[in-house]
Design a protein around this motif. Structure first.
Motif, PDB file in Angstrom:
ATOM      1  N   ALA A  51       0.835  -1.205   0.000  1.00 55.50           N
ATOM      2  CA  ALA A  51       0.000   0.000   0.000  1.00 55.50           C
ATOM      3  C   ALA A  51       0.871   1.258   0.000  1.00 55.50           C
ATOM      4  N   ALA A  52       1.976   1.226   0.745  1.00 53.70           N
ATOM      5  CA  ALA A  52       2.894   2.370   0.770  1.00 53.70           C
ATOM      6  C   ALA A  52       3.498   2.607  -0.614  1.00 53.70           C
ATOM      7  N   LEU A  53       3.799   1.535  -1.342  1.00 52.28           N
ATOM      8  CA  LEU A  53       4.313   1.683  -2.709  1.00 52.28           C
ATOM      9  C   LEU A  53       3.279   2.366  -3.596  1.00 52.28           C
ATOM     10  N   ILE A  54       2.026   1.988  -3.461  1.00 48.00           N
ATOM     11  CA  ILE A  54       0.965   2.634  -4.246  1.00 48.00           C
ATOM     12  C   ILE A  54       0.849   4.109  -3.876  1.00 48.00           C
ATOM     13  N   GLY A  55       0.835   4.407  -2.582  1.00 48.10           N
ATOM     14  CA  GLY A  55       0.732   5.809  -2.154  1.00 48.10           C
ATOM     15  C   GLY A  55       1.899   6.636  -2.644  1.00 48.10           C
ATOM     16  N   CYS A  56       3.093   6.084  -2.565  1.00 43.46           N
ATOM     17  CA  CYS A  56       4.289   6.799  -3.009  1.00 43.46           C
ATOM     18  C   CYS A  56       4.267   7.007  -4.525  1.00 43.46           C
ATOM     19  N   THR A  57       3.852   5.974  -5.271  1.00 48.46           N
ATOM     20  CA  THR A  57       3.756   6.099  -6.722  1.00 48.46           C
ATOM     21  C   THR A  57       2.778   7.205  -7.096  1.00 48.46           C
ATOM     22  N   ASN A  58       1.679   7.315  -6.365  1.00 51.68           N
ATOM     23  CA  ASN A  58       0.700   8.371  -6.616  1.00 51.68           C
ATOM     24  C   ASN A  58       1.305   9.758  -6.380  1.00 51.68           C
ATOM     25  N   VAL A  59       1.916   9.954  -5.217  1.00 53.44           N
ATOM     26  CA  VAL A  59       2.466  11.275  -4.869  1.00 53.44           C
ATOM     27  C   VAL A  59       3.601  11.664  -5.809  1.00 53.44           C
ATOM     28  N   ILE A  60       4.580  10.782  -5.963  1.00 51.99           N
ATOM     29  CA  ILE A  60       5.733  11.096  -6.814  1.00 51.99           C
ATOM     30  C   ILE A  60       5.308  11.156  -8.272  1.00 51.99           C
ATOM     31  N   GLY A  61       4.349  10.318  -8.665  1.00 47.90           N
ATOM     32  CA  GLY A  61       3.832  10.370 -10.039  1.00 47.90           C
ATOM     33  C   GLY A  61       3.257  11.729 -10.379  1.00 47.90           C
ATOM     34  N   HIS A  62       2.482  12.291  -9.469  1.00 55.33           N
ATOM     35  CA  HIS A  62       1.902  13.613  -9.731  1.00 55.33           C
ATOM     36  C   HIS A  62       2.971  14.709  -9.716  1.00 55.33           C
ATOM     37  N   LYS A  63       3.949  14.602  -8.804  1.00 56.82           N
ATOM     38  CA  LYS A  63       5.031  15.593  -8.785  1.00 56.82           C
ATOM     39  C   LYS A  63       5.830  15.534 -10.078  1.00 56.82           C
ATOM     40  N   GLY A  69       5.232  18.829 -17.145  1.00 59.02           N
ATOM     41  CA  GLY A  69       4.159  19.564 -17.807  1.00 59.02           C
ATOM     42  C   GLY A  69       3.029  18.670 -18.297  1.00 59.02           C
ATOM     43  N   LEU A  70       2.814  17.529 -17.622  1.00 60.34           N
ATOM     44  CA  LEU A  70       1.768  16.590 -18.034  1.00 60.34           C
ATOM     45  C   LEU A  70       0.569  16.679 -17.098  1.00 60.34           C
ATOM     46  N   ASP A  71      -0.620  16.656 -17.671  1.00 61.05           N
ATOM     47  CA  ASP A  71      -1.849  16.615 -16.881  1.00 61.05           C
ATOM     48  C   ASP A  71      -2.363  15.180 -16.925  1.00 61.05           C
ATOM     49  N   ILE A  72      -2.043  14.409 -15.901  1.00 63.45           N
ATOM     50  CA  ILE A  72      -2.394  12.987 -15.882  1.00 63.45           C
ATOM     51  C   ILE A  72      -3.749  12.721 -15.238  1.00 63.45           C
ATOM     52  N   GLY A  73      -4.359  13.740 -14.639  1.00 62.26           N
ATOM     53  CA  GLY A  73      -5.622  13.545 -13.937  1.00 62.26           C
ATOM     54  C   GLY A  73      -5.389  12.741 -12.667  1.00 62.26           C
ATOM     55  N   LYS A  74      -6.316  11.879 -12.335  1.00 62.95           N
ATOM     56  CA  LYS A  74      -6.129  11.026 -11.159  1.00 62.95           C
ATOM     57  C   LYS A  74      -5.531   9.704 -11.615  1.00 62.95           C
ATOM     58  N   LEU A  75      -4.953   8.983 -10.661  1.00 66.30           N
ATOM     59  CA  LEU A  75      -4.355   7.689 -10.968  1.00 66.30           C
ATOM     60  C   LEU A  75      -5.130   6.580 -10.272  1.00 66.30           C
ATOM     61  N   ASP A  76      -5.294   5.474 -10.972  1.00 64.85           N
ATOM     62  CA  ASP A  76      -5.764   4.231 -10.369  1.00 64.85           C
ATOM     63  C   ASP A  76      -4.562   3.295 -10.406  1.00 64.85           C
ATOM     64  N   ILE A  77      -4.158   2.786  -9.247  1.00 67.54           N
ATOM     65  CA  ILE A  77      -2.932   2.001  -9.144  1.00 67.54           C
ATOM     66  C   ILE A  77      -3.246   0.678  -8.453  1.00 67.54           C
ATOM     67  N   SER A  78      -2.740  -0.404  -9.029  1.00 68.07           N
ATOM     68  CA  SER A  78      -2.870  -1.709  -8.387  1.00 68.07           C
ATOM     69  C   SER A  78      -1.491  -2.343  -8.282  1.00 68.07           C
ATOM     70  N   ALA A  79      -1.320  -3.163  -7.266  1.00 68.95           N
ATOM     71  CA  ALA A  79      -0.061  -3.882  -7.065  1.00 68.95           C
ATOM     72  C   ALA A  79      -0.386  -5.335  -6.728  1.00 68.95           C
ATOM     73  N   PHE A 126      12.709   8.671  -8.538  1.00 65.45           N
ATOM     74  CA  PHE A 126      12.452   9.476  -7.355  1.00 65.45           C
ATOM     75  C   PHE A 126      11.547   8.844  -6.293  1.00 65.45           C
ATOM     76  N   CYS A 127      10.827   7.780  -6.593  1.00 66.09           N
ATOM     77  CA  CYS A 127       9.918   7.169  -5.611  1.00 66.09           C
ATOM     78  C   CYS A 127      10.726   6.383  -4.581  1.00 66.09           C
ATOM     79  N   PRO A 128      10.783   6.840  -3.319  1.00 62.22           N
ATOM     80  CA  PRO A 128      11.608   6.151  -2.327  1.00 62.22           C
ATOM     81  C   PRO A 128      11.162   4.717  -2.039  1.00 62.22           C
ATOM     82  N   LEU A 129       9.866   4.445  -2.113  1.00 67.23           N
ATOM     83  CA  LEU A 129       9.415   3.078  -1.843  1.00 67.23           C
ATOM     84  C   LEU A 129       9.803   2.137  -2.980  1.00 67.23           C
ATOM     85  N   ALA A 130       9.679   2.590  -4.226  1.00 62.82           N
ATOM     86  CA  ALA A 130      10.111   1.759  -5.356  1.00 62.82           C
ATOM     87  C   ALA A 130      11.611   1.497  -5.262  1.00 62.82           C
ATOM     88  N   LYS A 131      12.379   2.521  -4.889  1.00 62.27           N
ATOM     89  CA  LYS A 131      13.831   2.343  -4.726  1.00 62.27           C
ATOM     90  C   LYS A 131      14.131   1.342  -3.616  1.00 62.27           C
TER      91      LYS A 131
END
Length: 149
Positions: A51-63, A69-79, A126-131
């Motif tokens: 779950a932490a990997l998903i949360g981190c992917t969401n936060v770092i993904g949006h950053k 300069g990309l507008d990705i909207g919201k993310l749906d993430i599964s692991a 940049f995602c610390p959990l993925a790293k």
């Protein structure tokens, strides 16, 4: 801005399986399912790591999307994880218990394949959990999909 900070988490553990975690002014419960002697009041420790990997992917993904300069909207993430349980069952020590994670990220806005590849590469940097997972030997298979796909 500070480049290094202390992360503080407190846990009270009223039983062998239940951990009541406090972070800042919020909290969560980590527990085992009933069939493993828990009370099922929250996700397991290993579920919480995913779950932490998903949360981190969401936060770092949006950053990263904003920096590109990309507008990705919201993310749906599964692991989905291939997990070697021999360590947690005390059968034997396992060097890489989280063997492989299939991480699927779907944007709600249309994003070109080229931009998704760029975005995924930035998030991986940049995602610390993925790293953390990758440096522990876990293979993360990422699939980034645009809403237009």
């Amino acid at each position: 801005m500070k480049t290094a900070v202390k992360l503080r988490v407190q846990g009270e553990c009223p039983s062998h399986s239940l951990s009541e975690i406090t972070v800042r002014d919020t909290g969560l419960k980590i527990d085992e399912p009933v069939e493993r002697g828990g009370t099922n009041l929250g996700p397991t420790p290993t579920d919480t790591a995913l779950a932490a990997l998903i949360g981190c992917t969401n936060v770092i993904g949006h950053k990263c999307a904003a920096s590109l300069g990309l507008d990705i909207g919201k993310l749906d993430i599964s692991a989905v994880c291939d997990f070697d349980r021999r360590g947690v069952t005390l059968e034997e020590e396992i060097d890489v218990p989280f063997q492989r994670i299939a991480l699927k990220v779907i944007t709600s806005n249309a994003v070109s394949d080229t931009d998704l590849v760029r975005l995924a590469a930035e998030v991986a940097k940049f995602c610390p959990l993925a790293k953390l997972f990758r440096q522990a030997g876990t293979i993360i298979d990422e699939e980034w999909v645009s809403a237009s796909a």
